[in-house]
Design a protein around this motif. Structure first.
Motif, PDB file in Angstrom:
ATOM      1  N   LYS A  19      35.505  59.098   8.155  1.00 33.48           N
ATOM      2  CA  LYS A  19      34.162  59.044   7.307  1.00 33.48           C
ATOM      3  C   LYS A  19      33.477  57.827   7.542  1.00 33.48           C
ATOM      4  O   LYS A  19      32.087  57.954   7.721  1.00 33.48           O
ATOM      5  CB  LYS A  19      34.558  58.973   5.650  1.00 33.48           C
ATOM      6  CG  LYS A  19      35.095  60.315   5.301  1.00 33.48           C
ATOM      7  CD  LYS A  19      35.299  60.329   3.908  1.00 33.48           C
ATOM      8  CE  LYS A  19      36.003  61.627   3.342  1.00 33.48           C
ATOM      9  NZ  LYS A  19      36.249  61.597   1.856  1.00 33.48           N
ATOM     10  N   ALA A  20      33.872  56.706   7.955  1.00 33.08           N
ATOM     11  CA  ALA A  20      33.486  55.517   8.282  1.00 33.08           C
ATOM     12  C   ALA A  20      32.503  55.700   9.663  1.00 33.08           C
ATOM     13  O   ALA A  20      31.536  55.252   9.797  1.00 33.08           O
ATOM     14  CB  ALA A  20      34.552  54.270   8.475  1.00 33.08           C
ATOM     15  N   ASP A  21      33.205  56.449  10.637  1.00 34.91           N
ATOM     16  CA  ASP A  21      32.635  56.589  11.873  1.00 34.91           C
ATOM     17  C   ASP A  21      31.360  57.459  11.884  1.00 34.91           C
ATOM     18  O   ASP A  21      30.359  57.265  12.422  1.00 34.91           O
ATOM     19  CB  ASP A  21      33.440  57.394  12.776  1.00 34.91           C
ATOM     20  CG  ASP A  21      35.019  56.734  13.327  1.00 34.91           C
ATOM     21  OD1 ASP A  21      34.737  55.298  13.222  1.00 34.91           O
ATOM     22  OD2 ASP A  21      35.958  57.236  13.477  1.00 34.91           O
ATOM     23  N   ILE A  22      31.492  58.513  11.014  1.00 32.34           N
ATOM     24  CA  ILE A  22      30.225  59.317  10.637  1.00 32.34           C
ATOM     25  C   ILE A  22      29.382  58.569  10.087  1.00 32.34           C
ATOM     26  O   ILE A  22      28.156  58.802  10.343  1.00 32.34           O
ATOM     27  CB  ILE A  22      30.754  60.482   9.924  1.00 32.34           C
ATOM     28  CG1 ILE A  22      31.867  61.679  10.701  1.00 32.34           C
ATOM     29  CG2 ILE A  22      29.574  61.264   9.647  1.00 32.34           C
ATOM     30  CD1 ILE A  22      31.412  61.892  12.047  1.00 32.34           C
ATOM     31  N   ALA A  23      29.443  57.992   9.122  1.00 34.22           N
ATOM     32  CA  ALA A  23      28.512  57.025   8.287  1.00 34.22           C
ATOM     33  C   ALA A  23      27.851  56.060   9.518  1.00 34.22           C
ATOM     34  O   ALA A  23      26.711  56.118   9.222  1.00 34.22           O
ATOM     35  CB  ALA A  23      29.291  56.210   7.186  1.00 34.22           C
ATOM     36  N   ARG A  24      28.723  55.508  10.022  1.00 35.91           N
ATOM     37  CA  ARG A  24      28.204  54.368  11.135  1.00 35.91           C
ATOM     38  C   ARG A  24      26.978  55.068  12.011  1.00 35.91           C
ATOM     39  O   ARG A  24      25.868  54.984  12.138  1.00 35.91           O
ATOM     40  CB  ARG A  24      29.090  53.816  11.817  1.00 35.91           C
ATOM     41  CG  ARG A  24      28.846  52.658  12.562  1.00 35.91           C
ATOM     42  CD  ARG A  24      29.780  51.782  13.275  1.00 35.91           C
ATOM     43  NE  ARG A  24      31.007  52.510  13.369  1.00 35.91           N
ATOM     44  CZ  ARG A  24      32.479  52.315  12.489  1.00 35.91           C
ATOM     45  NH1 ARG A  24      31.896  51.556  11.377  1.00 35.91           N
ATOM     46  NH2 ARG A  24      33.243  52.946  12.354  1.00 35.91           N
ATOM     47  N   GLU A  25      27.334  56.532  12.491  1.00 37.42           N
ATOM     48  CA  GLU A  25      26.765  57.315  13.404  1.00 37.42           C
ATOM     49  C   GLU A  25      25.214  57.622  12.518  1.00 37.42           C
ATOM     50  O   GLU A  25      24.373  57.838  13.321  1.00 37.42           O
ATOM     51  CB  GLU A  25      27.499  58.509  13.692  1.00 37.42           C
ATOM     52  CG  GLU A  25      26.579  59.640  14.526  1.00 37.42           C
ATOM     53  CD  GLU A  25      27.549  60.533  15.075  1.00 37.42           C
ATOM     54  OE1 GLU A  25      27.103  61.948  14.901  1.00 37.42           O
ATOM     55  OE2 GLU A  25      28.713  60.530  15.729  1.00 37.42           O
ATOM     56  N   LEU A  26      25.468  58.106  11.310  1.00 40.97           N
ATOM     57  CA  LEU A  26      24.225  58.472  10.272  1.00 40.97           C
ATOM     58  C   LEU A  26      23.123  57.195   9.907  1.00 40.97           C
ATOM     59  O   LEU A  26      22.397  57.521   9.414  1.00 40.97           O
ATOM     60  CB  LEU A  26      24.682  59.511   9.174  1.00 40.97           C
ATOM     61  CG  LEU A  26      25.470  60.853   9.735  1.00 40.97           C
ATOM     62  CD1 LEU A  26      26.010  61.471   8.580  1.00 40.97           C
ATOM     63  CD2 LEU A  26      24.500  61.480  10.584  1.00 40.97           C
ATOM     64  N   GLY A  27      23.913  56.013  10.130  1.00 41.17           N
ATOM     65  CA  GLY A  27      23.140  55.003   9.774  1.00 41.17           C
ATOM     66  C   GLY A  27      23.347  54.685   8.012  1.00 41.17           C
ATOM     67  O   GLY A  27      22.579  53.961   7.381  1.00 41.17           O
ATOM     68  N   TRP A  28      24.525  55.027   7.713  1.00 38.93           N
ATOM     69  CA  TRP A  28      24.923  54.878   6.085  1.00 38.93           C
ATOM     70  C   TRP A  28      26.015  54.194   5.853  1.00 38.93           C
ATOM     71  O   TRP A  28      27.003  53.817   6.786  1.00 38.93           O
ATOM     72  CB  TRP A  28      25.051  56.181   5.497  1.00 38.93           C
ATOM     73  CG  TRP A  28      23.855  56.981   5.431  1.00 38.93           C
ATOM     74  CD1 TRP A  28      22.631  56.798   5.661  1.00 38.93           C
ATOM     75  CD2 TRP A  28      23.447  58.452   5.579  1.00 38.93           C
ATOM     76  NE1 TRP A  28      21.487  57.711   5.483  1.00 38.93           N
ATOM     77  CE2 TRP A  28      22.236  58.888   5.544  1.00 38.93           C
ATOM     78  CE3 TRP A  28      24.799  59.566   5.540  1.00 38.93           C
ATOM     79  CZ2 TRP A  28      21.955  60.172   5.490  1.00 38.93           C
ATOM     80  CZ3 TRP A  28      24.441  60.902   5.586  1.00 38.93           C
ATOM     81  CH2 TRP A  28      22.832  61.198   5.699  1.00 38.93           C
ATOM     82  N   THR A  29      26.540  53.685   4.468  1.00 41.56           N
ATOM     83  CA  THR A  29      27.667  53.099   4.529  1.00 41.56           C
ATOM     84  C   THR A  29      28.695  54.168   4.288  1.00 41.56           C
ATOM     85  O   THR A  29      28.417  55.561   4.011  1.00 41.56           O
ATOM     86  CB  THR A  29      27.603  52.267   3.020  1.00 41.56           C
ATOM     87  OG1 THR A  29      27.524  53.210   1.963  1.00 41.56           O
ATOM     88  CG2 THR A  29      26.708  51.225   3.148  1.00 41.56           C
TER      89      THR A  29
END
Length: 75
Positions: A19-29
């Motif tokens: 989830k952290a990887d995806i969040a980083r990709e989307l620019g979110w926490t």
């Protein structure tokens, strides 16, 4: 779980990402992204594009999935 949240989780696992990887990709926490995947938030017009790109579907298809899921939850 809604079809949208199932799609998010499936795509994330398919890509072998956290989830952290995806969040980083989307620019979110990670917490913010997690609220979508766990069904606590519904995408707004402002972030439909980000999810459509992530899920590799059109924005109109994604909006239809989200609207259909929301209508079922109301009944």
């Amino acid at each position: 779980m809604s079809k949208f949240t199932n799609m998010l989780k499936h795509r994330r696992l398919q890509r072998k990402m956290s989830k952290a990887d995806i969040a980083r990709e989307l620019g979110w926490t990670p917490m913010y992204y997690g609220r979508y995947e766990n069904g606590y938030l519904i995408p707004t017009k402002a972030n439909i594009n980000k999810f459509a790109v992530f899920l590799n579907i059109s924005e109109s298809e994604l909006e239809n999935i989200i609207n259909t899921s929301s209508e079922r939850e109301e009944h």
